[in-house]
Write a protein that holds these residues in place. Structure first.
Motif, mmCIF file in Angstrom:
data_model
loop_
_atom_site.group_PDB
_atom_site.id
_atom_site.type_symbol
_atom_site.label_atom_id
_atom_site.label_comp_id
_atom_site.label_asym_id
_atom_site.label_seq_id
_atom_site.Cartn_x
_atom_site.Cartn_y
_atom_site.Cartn_z
ATOM 1 N N VAL A 197 0.842 -1.187 0.000
ATOM 2 C CA VAL A 197 0.000 0.000 0.000
ATOM 3 C C VAL A 197 0.882 1.244 0.000
ATOM 4 N N LYS A 198 0.656 2.098 -0.977
ATOM 5 C CA LYS A 198 1.364 3.373 -1.053
ATOM 6 C C LYS A 198 0.384 4.504 -0.770
ATOM 7 N N VAL A 199 0.894 5.576 -0.209
ATOM 8 C CA VAL A 199 0.047 6.704 0.172
ATOM 9 C C VAL A 199 0.294 7.864 -0.776
ATOM 10 N N SER A 200 -0.798 8.385 -1.323
ATOM 11 C CA SER A 200 -0.730 9.586 -2.147
ATOM 12 C C SER A 200 -1.582 10.662 -1.486
ATOM 13 N N LYS A 201 -1.048 11.860 -1.422
ATOM 14 C CA LYS A 201 -1.767 12.992 -0.846
ATOM 15 C C LYS A 201 -1.904 14.102 -1.881
ATOM 16 N N PHE A 202 -2.709 15.074 -1.541
ATOM 17 C CA PHE A 202 -2.899 16.230 -2.416
ATOM 18 C C PHE A 202 -2.041 17.395 -1.937
ATOM 19 N N GLY A 203 -1.519 18.137 -2.888
ATOM 20 C CA GLY A 203 -0.824 19.370 -2.553
ATOM 21 C C GLY A 203 -1.811 20.498 -2.337
#
Length: 535
Positions: A510-516
């Motif tokens: 599981v990889k985590v992606s966030k918003f800028g």
């Protein structure tokens, strides 16, 4: 409140290090990557907690069906344990009630409340003779650097308690430890067993077993004239300190009238390798194991039982429904009881729900009652249409929207004189099914709470978290737009990307992606929503 969640050896999720559960958490990934297993863990735990069972997990219940332990454990390896890892931002630990029968000493009452921060509760289950059983529970809180590890046998009996890798079960002495069977998050109860029928002294109901062990340790070093109850009374004051430090011990020594004990306490910790200090420190934290573990278990149970779930396969709508006098407090995972849910609402509540949906999608809802039957209608201006005569996607999204609306408003619209408890989490699988991409995007507005009614903008409950499994690129992009428009903070949303490993382990990472701050996705895999035509 649940801050992070992780899993080990659960289907494809062999080792998922605890990940943040943000106010809005999206789960994305290709089919059979494990994202549904991750989300369905919460309804699995809920049906296990709410149902009286003889095992810690109810694999098949009202919400989800995982078959059996063998079907749920990674690679069907029954020699492995499945672990559920809960990280809580804080836990309030209430010390046990202490009662001294000696008339020279009054009732001591309860100890102080201790706030433990960054708490981790890791509960493991295994199988024994085809039956799921509680195997191990590990509890730690980082602000004091304390780690507990409790081990249970196949009958649920507590066989070991390690405090920072030091065994403590023998210090319980004449105390009986009761661990309810069939519970994933049990409330451990300790009774002090009387040595004889005429014994008087200290009795505990919810813990404090190490006081007797400390009394046995200190008694040979003190004036023989000190009565056992008097010594226990002073030790309980010592064990109710906020933390075990030399400074706190000296403060406690100032309250002691017995000279030999006062001198002993003042000398504690003065030597570099003070074995007595080390032993008492161990007993101090051992004494807190039961209330600390029970407090964490209660917190997790509360979060799980106050969660809601909507599955991907929702029931088809009907032209008419037979009327039933049922009081429905939540919508079923398949939305089958949606008409009865609406019928349980007051007219003002239905109007509130209708206005909220109308502000999102341009149509409201109305419930019509005839003799023995109910009808769900859509209202667009002056046009009223039976929901069966509209697009299939509309009938599929209505239970999802109603569940979101109810999760936000349940405490406000409590149906009794006592306010309802807030919903902690709502887990939804593929809410975008059968919807046009533009309508998929509007789901983001429903989650964020930007839809408004006559009373103004609706604000999402600060405790409510959304866990959404989705394949919708439109939904992801709309969340980015709302962040760019400053209607949503980038800290309030994250995307968990489930990717099968390239080896033959049948595992997922599981990889985590966030918003800028401008709504751009960070750490996003190139071409994620595109077909992989490479051979």
């Amino acid at each position: 409140m649940l801050a992070k969640f992780g899993l080990k050896n659960f289907r494809r999720l062999e080792n998922i290090i605890p990940v943040d559960i943000a106010p809005i958490t999206l789960l994305v990934g290709r089919n059979s990557s494990g994202k549904s297993s991750f989300l369905r863990t919460f309804p699995l735990l809920r049906q296990s907690i709410l149902t009286r069972t003889s095992a810690p997990i109810l694999w098949y219940g009202d919400y989800v069906d995982f078959g059996s332990f063998e079907g749920a454990v990674h690679n069907n390896d029954k020699s492995k344990n499945i672990s559920f890892i809960f990280n809580l931002d804080k836990v309030t630990v209430r010390q046990p009630r202490i009662y001294v029968e000696d008339p020279s000493y009054p009732v001591f009452g309860t100890g102080p409340e201790i706030i433990s921060k960054d708490v981790t509760l890791n509960v493991s289950i295994g199988t024994q003779q085809e039956k799921t059983r509680l195997s191990q529970a590990e509890y730690s809180f980082n602000n004091d650097g304390i780690n507990y590890k409790a081990t249970f046998d196949d009958r649920g009996k507590l066989t070991s308690i390690l405090v920072n890798d030091r065994e403590g079960i023998d210090s319980f002495g004449n105390h009986r430890v009761i661990v309810p069977t069939g519970a994933l998050l049990p409330e451990i109860v300790i009774w002090r067993e009387a040595e004889n029928s005429s014994q008087t002294g200290l009795f505990t109901r919810f813990g404090a077993p190490a006081i007797d062990a400390a009394a046995r340790l200190l008694a040979p070093m003190l004036d023989k004239r000190i009565k056992p109850n008097q010594l226990r009374h002073h030790i309980q004051g010592l064990f109710f300190m906020p933390s075990f430090t030399v400074e706190n011990i000296k403060k406690q020594a100032a309250r002691v009238s017995t000279r030999s004990l006062q001198k002993l306490l003042n000398n504690l910790g003065n030597e570099p390798n003070d074995q007595l200090y080390s032993d008492l420190n161990h007993l101090f934290w051992l004494n807190r194991f039961v209330p600390a573990f029970n407090a964490a278990s209660t917190s997790v149970r509360s979060t799980i039982t106050e969660s809601l779930y909507i599955g991907p396969a929702r029931a088809r709508t009907e032209r008419y429904y037979r009327y039933q006098d049922l009081s429905v407090s939540e919508i079923d995972s398949d939305g089958k009881n949606f008409p009865m849910f609406l019928n349980s609402l007051t007219e003002s509540q239905i109007l509130d729900l209708s206005n909220w949906i109308s502000n999102l999608y341009g149509y409201g809802i109305r419930l019509s009652r005839t003799v023995g039957h109910l009808t769900i209608n859509l209202v667009e201006g002056k046009t009223v249409t039976n929901v069966v005569d509209t697009g299939y996607g509309v009938s599929q999204i209505l239970p999802v929207l109603a569940q979101i609306w109810w999760a936000v408003n349940r405490s406000r619209f409590g149906r009794t004189s006592r306010p309802s408890r807030d919903v902690s989490m709502i887990a939804i699988e593929q809410p975008e099914l059968h919807l046009h991409p533009a309508h998929q995007a509007l789901l983001a507005d429903a989650l964020v709470g930007e839809a408004s009614d006559e009373k103004g903008a609706r604000q999402r409950s600060s405790r409510l978290k959304f866990l959404i499994e989705t394949h919708s690129e439109a939904l992801v992009n709309r969340l980015g737009e709302l962040i760019a428009l400053k209607k949503l903070s980038p800290e309030d949303v994250q995307v968990l990307i489930f990717e099968p490993k390239e080896d033959d382990s049948r595992s997922t990472e599981v990889k985590v992606s966030k918003f800028g701050s401008e709504g751009e996705l960070l750490n996003w895999p190139y071409g994620f929503f595109q077909a992989n035509l490479a051979k």
